[in-house]
Design a protein around this motif. Structure first.
Motif, short mmCIF file in Angstrom:
data_model
loop_
_atom_site.label_atom_id
_atom_site.label_comp_id
_atom_site.label_asym_id
_atom_site.label_seq_id
_atom_site.Cartn_x
_atom_site.Cartn_y
_atom_site.Cartn_z
N TRP A 52 20.19 -33.87 24.62
CA TRP A 52 20.49 -33.10 23.40
C TRP A 52 21.99 -32.95 23.19
N ASN A 84 17.82 -38.48 8.76
CA ASN A 84 16.72 -37.72 9.34
C ASN A 84 15.44 -38.55 9.39
N PHE A 113 10.89 -28.03 12.78
CA PHE A 113 12.05 -28.79 13.25
C PHE A 113 12.66 -29.68 12.16
N CYS A 131 16.59 -30.15 11.59
CA CYS A 131 17.32 -31.36 11.95
C CYS A 131 18.22 -31.82 10.80
N CYS A 153 21.24 -30.02 11.21
CA CYS A 153 22.04 -30.56 12.32
C CYS A 153 22.98 -31.65 11.81
N ILE A 195 19.77 -23.62 11.81
CA ILE A 195 19.29 -24.39 12.96
C ILE A 195 18.73 -23.44 14.02
N CYS A 232 15.00 -24.36 14.58
CA CYS A 232 14.82 -25.09 15.85
C CYS A 232 14.56 -24.13 17.01
N ASN A 284 9.31 -35.99 7.46
CA ASN A 284 10.65 -36.41 7.04
C ASN A 284 10.61 -37.29 5.80
N TRP A 287 17.14 -37.63 21.06
CA TRP A 287 16.62 -36.28 20.87
C TRP A 287 15.25 -36.14 21.53
#
Length: 337
Positions: A27, A50, A83, A87, A90, A193, A197, A233, A265
């Motif tokens: 990570w 993503n 998530f 992401c 992120c 996040i 997450c 996604n 990841w």
């Protein structure tokens, strides 16, 4: 000797600590592909990256089927739904404030949120409540310290370049504002996040004990999570395309970095699955994995020069150390009594 080694590796605590270590390294490195020259030059849309990540996560989950019988739970889909937007933030946060500062702050936010989920949602009563709360305050202090670190302007194409006219005759400092450091957006991204997450392993703890929380068999959770995430996604990307139009995919230059990021990841996620099982649990195992901020910080500082100058480097070092002390206190004193 072999029996002793097998017994050692079958210890749930040892499995959890190995999982924590794997997560920290993987990570701490999974956002590196976003900084490659091909991705930076393409100005790839965050949701497209993503989507590539989702493919990488799903593909890297498939080898689990060689060792564990297939099983599926809709809780894995719920975890993926939490998530997926996290992401996206992120990717955006790395664009806004870089890997070193961004991941350092969001790691602290994730650690705090996951601890609260374990404490409140699963009654993972700490061994020492007072010292656990002190650890939480120290963790927040570390996050606050990191927020004051000044990040150097992003460098074109993911490479270090001098502040002079580039090959195209445009001064890097005069490029569009999208390349500038954006601290407010970055801090907002870190909070989102942390919220999303930091909660995405809650569905894992709600999934059936057998096989999803049964030692090595727990890895099968990654199959449903990976497949669900890939689909979600592309759904999110489709919704964006309906409103703003379909962004460019740049498959020839950006597919491999995106898929690689997803695989990195997912390696961390495999470790995290074991970290979140008892005896560490969600309140301790997941926060400990967020020590990945040190790995990410080293990448950002040493490779990309995101943080420069004695003052900023010192502030980052102190903030990272305080954050790690807080996470360690949660790990030592936050274990179930």
């Amino acid at each position: 000797m072999a029996e002793v080694e097998t017994s050692f590796l079958s210890d749930p605590l040892v499995q959890g600590l190995i999982g924590v270590t794997v997560s920290i390294v993987a990570w701490g490195s999974f956002m590196l592909p976003t900084k490659t020259k091909s991705v930076q030059d393409a100005k790839l849309d965050a949701m497209v990256f993503n989507a590539y990540m989702g493919i990488g996560i799903f593909l890297s989950s498939l080898p689990v089927l060689l060792f564990v019988p297939f099983a599926f739970t809709w809780w894995s889909t719920a975890g993926a739904a939490l998530f997926a937007p996290g992401c996206v933030f992120c990717v955006l946060t790395v664009e806004w404030i870089g890997i070193a500062k961004g991941q350092a702050i969001w790691a602290g936010c994730v650690a705090l949120q996951s601890f609260l989920c374990g404490l409140i949602g699963f009654q993972e009563t700490p061994m020492d409540l007072t010292l656990t709360l002190v650890g939480g305050v120290i963790l927040l202090t570390g996050i606050g310290t990191l927020a004051f670190v000044e990040v150097s302007p992003p460098e074109e194409g993911g490479e270090k370049v001098p502040l002079k006219e580039a090959e195209d005759g445009v001064n890097p400092m005069e490029r569009e504002e999208g390349n500038a450091v954006q601290p407010i957006k970055g801090l907002f991204g870190c909070l989102m996040i942390g919220l999303l997450c930091g909660s995405c392993m809650v569905p894992f703890r709600l999934s059936p004990a057998v096989p999803f929380q049964d030692g090595a068999n727990s890895a099968i959770y990654a199959i449903g999570f990976g497949a669900s995430l890939m689909i979600i996604n592309f759904i999110l990307l489709g919704l964006k395309a309906m409103i703003y139009g379909m962004p460019e995919f740049h498959p020839e230059t950006c597919a491999v970095p995106g898929i690689t990021a997803g695989m990195l990841w997912n390696i961390g996620n495999m470790g995290n699955i074991f970290a979140c099982l008892p005896p560490l649990g969600l309140a301790v195992g997941y926060p400990l994995t967020q020590c990945c901020l040190l790995v990410a910080g080293l990448w950002g500082i040493l490779i990309y020069g995101e943080i420069r100058g004695t003052k900023n480097l010192s502030t980052f070092g102190v903030g990272a150390l305080i954050t790690l002390v807080g996470a360690a206190m949660l790990g030592v004193y936050g274990k179930s009594a």
